[in-house]
Scaffold this motif. Structure first.
Motif, short mmCIF file in Angstrom:
data_model
loop_
_atom_site.label_atom_id
_atom_site.label_comp_id
_atom_site.label_asym_id
_atom_site.label_seq_id
_atom_site.Cartn_x
_atom_site.Cartn_y
_atom_site.Cartn_z
N GLN A 75 57.19 47.38 43.46
CA GLN A 75 56.10 47.30 44.42
C GLN A 75 54.74 47.32 43.72
O GLN A 75 53.82 46.58 44.09
CB GLN A 75 56.20 48.46 45.42
CG GLN A 75 57.39 48.36 46.36
CD GLN A 75 57.56 49.62 47.19
OE1 GLN A 75 57.28 50.73 46.73
NE2 GLN A 75 58.04 49.46 48.41
N PHE A 76 54.61 48.19 42.71
CA PHE A 76 53.36 48.26 41.97
C PHE A 76 53.07 46.94 41.27
O PHE A 76 51.94 46.42 41.31
CB PHE A 76 53.43 49.40 40.95
CG PHE A 76 52.41 49.28 39.85
CD1 PHE A 76 51.07 49.57 40.10
CD2 PHE A 76 52.79 48.88 38.57
CE1 PHE A 76 50.13 49.46 39.10
CE2 PHE A 76 51.85 48.77 37.57
CZ PHE A 76 50.52 49.06 37.83
N LEU A 77 54.07 46.38 40.61
CA LEU A 77 53.88 45.12 39.88
C LEU A 77 53.50 43.99 40.83
O LEU A 77 52.65 43.15 40.51
CB LEU A 77 55.15 44.76 39.11
CG LEU A 77 55.51 45.69 37.95
CD1 LEU A 77 56.85 45.31 37.35
CD2 LEU A 77 54.44 45.68 36.88
N GLU A 78 54.11 43.96 42.01
CA GLU A 78 53.76 42.94 42.99
C GLU A 78 52.30 43.05 43.40
O GLU A 78 51.60 42.04 43.53
CB GLU A 78 54.67 43.06 44.23
CG GLU A 78 56.10 42.64 43.99
CD GLU A 78 57.02 42.97 45.15
OE1 GLU A 78 56.56 43.70 46.09
OE2 GLU A 78 58.18 42.53 45.14
N GLN A 79 51.82 44.28 43.58
CA GLN A 79 50.42 44.47 43.96
C GLN A 79 49.49 44.09 42.81
O GLN A 79 48.43 43.49 43.03
CB GLN A 79 50.17 45.93 44.37
CG GLN A 79 48.75 46.19 44.86
CD GLN A 79 48.36 45.35 46.05
OE1 GLN A 79 49.19 45.08 46.92
NE2 GLN A 79 47.10 44.94 46.10
N LEU A 80 49.89 44.40 41.60
CA LEU A 80 49.06 44.05 40.45
C LEU A 80 48.99 42.53 40.27
O LEU A 80 47.93 41.99 39.93
CB LEU A 80 49.61 44.71 39.19
CG LEU A 80 48.61 44.94 38.06
CD1 LEU A 80 47.47 45.83 38.51
CD2 LEU A 80 49.30 45.56 36.85
N VAL A 81 50.10 41.85 40.51
CA VAL A 81 50.10 40.39 40.47
C VAL A 81 49.14 39.83 41.51
O VAL A 81 48.36 38.91 41.24
CB VAL A 81 51.53 39.83 40.69
CG1 VAL A 81 51.49 38.34 40.95
CG2 VAL A 81 52.42 40.13 39.50
N GLU A 82 49.17 40.40 42.71
CA GLU A 82 48.27 39.96 43.78
C GLU A 82 46.81 40.17 43.39
O GLU A 82 45.96 39.30 43.62
CB GLU A 82 48.59 40.74 45.06
CG GLU A 82 47.74 40.33 46.26
CD GLU A 82 48.11 41.12 47.50
OE1 GLU A 82 47.20 41.51 48.25
OE2 GLU A 82 49.32 41.34 47.72
N MET A 83 46.51 41.32 42.79
CA MET A 83 45.13 41.62 42.40
C MET A 83 44.66 40.71 41.27
O MET A 83 43.49 40.32 41.22
CB MET A 83 45.01 43.09 41.99
CG MET A 83 45.25 44.06 43.13
SD MET A 83 45.13 45.79 42.63
CE MET A 83 43.34 45.96 42.46
N SER A 84 45.55 40.38 40.35
CA SER A 84 45.15 39.54 39.22
C SER A 84 45.04 38.08 39.60
O SER A 84 44.35 37.30 38.93
CB SER A 84 46.15 39.70 38.07
OG SER A 84 47.44 39.23 38.45
#
Length: 259
Positions: free
Chosen positions: A169-178
């Motif tokens: 979940q964290f990685l998905e959010q970081l991908v979205e932010m980047s």
């Protein structure tokens, strides 16, 4: 081209006679996601602390959005988000109180984003921080860094305490932010698959030096793993030109070689 979010020149940090970081020069520009790899003791945490101005370099300097890191003005600090290895949460508060406290420092706090992530990540707003697990505390620390939508996000081993579901979940959010392409992200990790998924560039720290810097694709093309078998046990100094590291066991040598 956008001005660098981070600039470092001839950066060195020593503790007594021991150099932890030596002669690092680099830039991080908006839209870049930098993955920092290195063994324990390679200097990853020290590097991130120098970027943030938490530690003073022995020589050289780091600039964040043009300002020297040890003397960042308030308007620059508000543009930075940080997730440390060890959280700095207030045990006497609950999740909601901690979020509201930090939000009060940021006029542009994204309450909608944080509410959505709290729900998606299973965060109980009324949970007492002192009773939370290490993984739950890590998730809350991440939320505190995300809430003001920072232009520079620095993360020190952000998934170390997360379970597999929370990590995804964290990685998905970081991908979205980047994906927006305007935010600079620097994160250290021991998990190479996370670096592969997120990083546009990779830094490899070894014995305090930036021994490799470049795009992940270039790293894969430029580095080879070499297996050597000798007639008998290998002893004494063993050197291969361009070796990033090597491991010797009996008559076998396995080396990672650049170029």
């Amino acid at each position: 081209m956008n001005d660098p979010a981070v600039q470092a020149s001839q950066l060195r940090k020593s503790f007594g006679a021991r150099d932890v970081l030596r002669d690092l020069t680099f830039e991080v520009r908006p839209g870049e996601v930098i993955g920092v790899l290195g063994k324990n003791g390679a200097g990853k945490t020290t590097l991130l602390e120098l970027m943030l101005g938490y530690s003073t370099p022995t020589s050289g300097e780091v600039r964040i959005f043009g300002s020297v890191s040890q003397a960042l003005p308030g308007e620059v600090k508000r543009r930075i988000g940080f997730v440390p290895q060890q959280d700095e949460l207030l045990n006497q508060l609950n999740v909601c109180e901690q979020l509201l406290l930090i939000a009060s420092f940021y006029p542009k706090w994204d309450h909608e984003l944080i509410a959505r992530l709290c729900n998606a990540w299973g965060m109980d707003p009324q949970a007492r921080i002192k009773s939370m697990s290490v993984g739950e505390r890590q998730k809350l620390s991440i939320l505190l860094a995300f809430g003001h939508q920072p232009e520079l996000l620095i993360l020190d081993e952000p998934v170390a305490s997360l379970d597999p579901v929370a990590r995804r979940q964290f990685l998905e959010q970081l991908v979205e932010m980047s994906a927006e392409g305007q935010r600079a992200i620097v994160f250290s990790s021991h998990i190479v698959s996370d670096i592969e998924r997120l990083a546009t560039r990779v830094w490899i720290l070894k014995e305090g030096r930036l021994c490799w810097e470049g795009e992940l694709g270039s790293l894969k093309e430029s580095v080879s793993r070499i297996h050597i078998q000798a007639a008998g046990p290998v002893s004494g100094p063993f050197e291969i030109p361009g070796a990033i590291n090597h491991r010797t066991q009996g008559p076998y040598v396995i080396a990672l070689v650049s170029g």
